[in-house]
Design an enzyme around this catalytic site. Structure first.
Site, PDB file in Angstrom:
ATOM      1  CB  SER A 109      -0.807  10.138 -11.492  1.00 21.92           C
ATOM      2  OG  SER A 109      -0.134   9.012 -12.032  1.00 21.92           O
ATOM      3  CE  LYS A 113       2.474  -0.860  -6.954  1.00 23.41           C
ATOM      4  NZ  LYS A 113       1.168  -0.237  -6.728  1.00 23.41           N
ATOM      5  CG  ASP A 114      -1.816  -0.193 -10.290  1.00 24.10           C
ATOM      6  OD1 ASP A 114      -1.846  -0.599  -9.111  1.00 24.10           O
ATOM      7  OD2 ASP A 114      -1.326   0.899 -10.623  1.00 24.10           O
ATOM      8  CB  THR A 147       1.119   1.925   4.218  1.00 25.55           C
ATOM      9  OG1 THR A 147       1.234   1.119   3.031  1.00 25.55           O
ATOM     10  CG2 THR A 147       0.204   1.216   5.196  1.00 25.55           C
ATOM     11  CB  SER A 161       0.068  -1.429   0.465  1.00 20.66           C
ATOM     12  OG  SER A 161       0.305  -2.812   0.598  1.00 20.66           O
ATOM     13  CG  LEU A 162      -4.550  -5.319   4.272  1.00 24.11           C
ATOM     14  CD1 LEU A 162      -4.691  -4.587   5.592  1.00 24.11           C
ATOM     15  CD2 LEU A 162      -5.855  -6.009   3.890  1.00 24.11           C
ATOM     16  NE  ARG A 163       2.730  -5.814  -0.746  1.00 19.40           N
ATOM     17  CZ  ARG A 163       3.734  -4.971  -0.597  1.00 19.40           C
ATOM     18  NH1 ARG A 163       4.723  -5.246   0.233  1.00 19.40           N
ATOM     19  NH2 ARG A 163       3.769  -3.837  -1.274  1.00 19.40           N
ATOM     20  NE  ARG A 164       4.458  -0.745  -0.011  1.00 19.59           N
ATOM     21  CZ  ARG A 164       3.941  -0.245  -1.116  1.00 19.59           C
ATOM     22  NH1 ARG A 164       2.822   0.460  -1.058  1.00 19.59           N
ATOM     23  NH2 ARG A 164       4.529  -0.437  -2.282  1.00 19.59           N
ATOM     24  NE  ARG A 199      -5.962   6.154  -2.690  1.00 18.26           N
ATOM     25  CZ  ARG A 199      -7.021   5.971  -3.482  1.00 18.26           C
ATOM     26  NH1 ARG A 199      -8.116   5.403  -2.994  1.00 18.26           N
ATOM     27  NH2 ARG A 199      -6.988   6.323  -4.742  1.00 18.26           N
ATOM     28  NE  ARG A 235       0.876   7.492  -1.871  1.00 17.93           N
ATOM     29  CZ  ARG A 235       1.226   6.372  -2.485  1.00 17.93           C
ATOM     30  NH1 ARG A 235       1.617   5.326  -1.775  1.00 17.93           N
ATOM     31  NH2 ARG A 235       1.198   6.275  -3.785  1.00 17.93           N
ATOM     32  CB  CYS A 267      -5.230  -4.002  -2.969  1.00 20.52           C
ATOM     33  SG  CYS A 267      -6.918  -3.847  -3.577  1.00 20.52           S
TER      34      CYS A 267
END
Length: 311
Positions: free
Chosen positions: A10, A79-80, A123, A125-128, A145, A151, A237
């Site tokens: 990426s 974070k990954d 988003t 992210s579930l957190r976001r 995604r 995005r 996640c």
């Protein structure tokens, strides 16, 4: 001498790896580097990240290449990276961390506070997602995604009126886009957000010593506290926990937010301790979360995942 570096293909991953190479060249002007792009499961699986019941989807194939000697080391978004690496590998270096906060990007310049009710906010992210819903229960949060550029392009006022993502990725890519920074108090970051992880073989002392030249001492300690917390409560996640550690000359503090997946319940923990014992600090925060009932907050996450899968 020449080192082969494993990384995702990426644009963000290549930009991050080129930044690492630039820093290493300042310290080792006589060394050459070559990037070997490696495709991971996270690059090919189009499902929302938190629906994939597997850790390390963005790094497993790359770390296997390190372990097998196909590449000399790997550069990841920290974070990954799971808290437990393969026994043959080590987290050899953590360079200076970028800003950890999230940002809000909208089609018409609106902020999260004043965007119109009913707007669709994307988003990955579930957190976001949970934190957006807590702040603005009158908007629709929808999974998105794709790489950062993709995005941002989807913010058209059609499918998405706005998105929330990490500021670090925009900074590393040098993207010229208007955004509103979101406060860490309202949007507690993912453990390790804004940091890079350089993974090498545990027995490759020469490479490890070369990489240590660009390590940032405080970033390493802060990350170790956050990863200890994450490991202790088994966040990820699919379980929206935010954590941010910050150190000064002698002490370190860690602030942790944990949420039920519907956003209706939350727990907050803040701890301060010796900066040179980050593991104990992170574990202490995790123990307090458990005492306050953090495991109960995760009980209905499957319902949220199924709901999002239908969107």
């Amino acid at each position: 001498m020449k080192y082969i570096i494993g990384a995702r293909g990426s644009q963000l991953s290549i930009a991050q790896t080129n930044w690492v190479i630039s820093e290493l060249r300042h310290a080792h002007s006589d060394i050459d580097f070559e990037i070997k792009p490696i495709k991971t499961q996270g690059d090919t699986d189009a499902r929302p990240l938190f629906t994939i019941d597997q850790k390390g989807i963005f790094e497993k194939e790359i770390d296997r290449a390190v372990s097998e000697g196909q590449v000399d080391f790997a550069v990841h978004s920290l974070k990954d990276v799971p808290s437990q690496l393969d026994s043959s590998l080590t987290l050899a270096c953590i360079p200076k961390r970028e800003l950890v906060n999230d940002v809000f990007i909208s089609f018409d310049g609106s902020t999260l506070e004043n965007i119109k009710p009913g707007s669709t906010i994307g988003t990955s992210s579930l957190r976001r997602a949970v934190q957006i819903s807590r702040k603005r229960p009158d908007v629709k949060v929808k999974p998105i995604r794709g790489n950062i550029e993709t995005r941002i392009k989807k913010v058209s006022g059609e499918n998405y009126d706005a998105i929330v993502l990490a500021q670090a990725g925009i900074s590393r890519l040098g993207i010229d886009v208007s955004f509103t920074p979101l406060s860490i108090e309202d949007f507690s970051p993912s453990p390790g957000q804004g940091a890079l992880a350089i993974v090498a073989r545990k027995n490759d002392e020469k490479t490890i010593q070369m990489l240590k030249k660009i390590e940032d001492f405080d970033s390493r300690l802060e990350i170790e506290a956050e990863r200890a917390l994450s490991d202790f409560v088994d966040s990820g996640c699919r379980f929206p926990v935010g954590a941010y550690a910050k150190s000064n000359d002698t002490e370190m503090s860690i602030k942790v937010n944990a949420f039920s997946v519907d956003g209706k319940q939350s727990l907050y923990v803040t701890k301060t301790g010796n900066k040179n014992d980050p593991y104990s600090l992170g574990k202490s925060a995790g123990e307090e979360l458990r005492q306050k009932g953090v495991n109960d907050l995760a009980l209905n996450w499957r319902e949220k995942v199924e709901e999002w899968n239908k969107q």
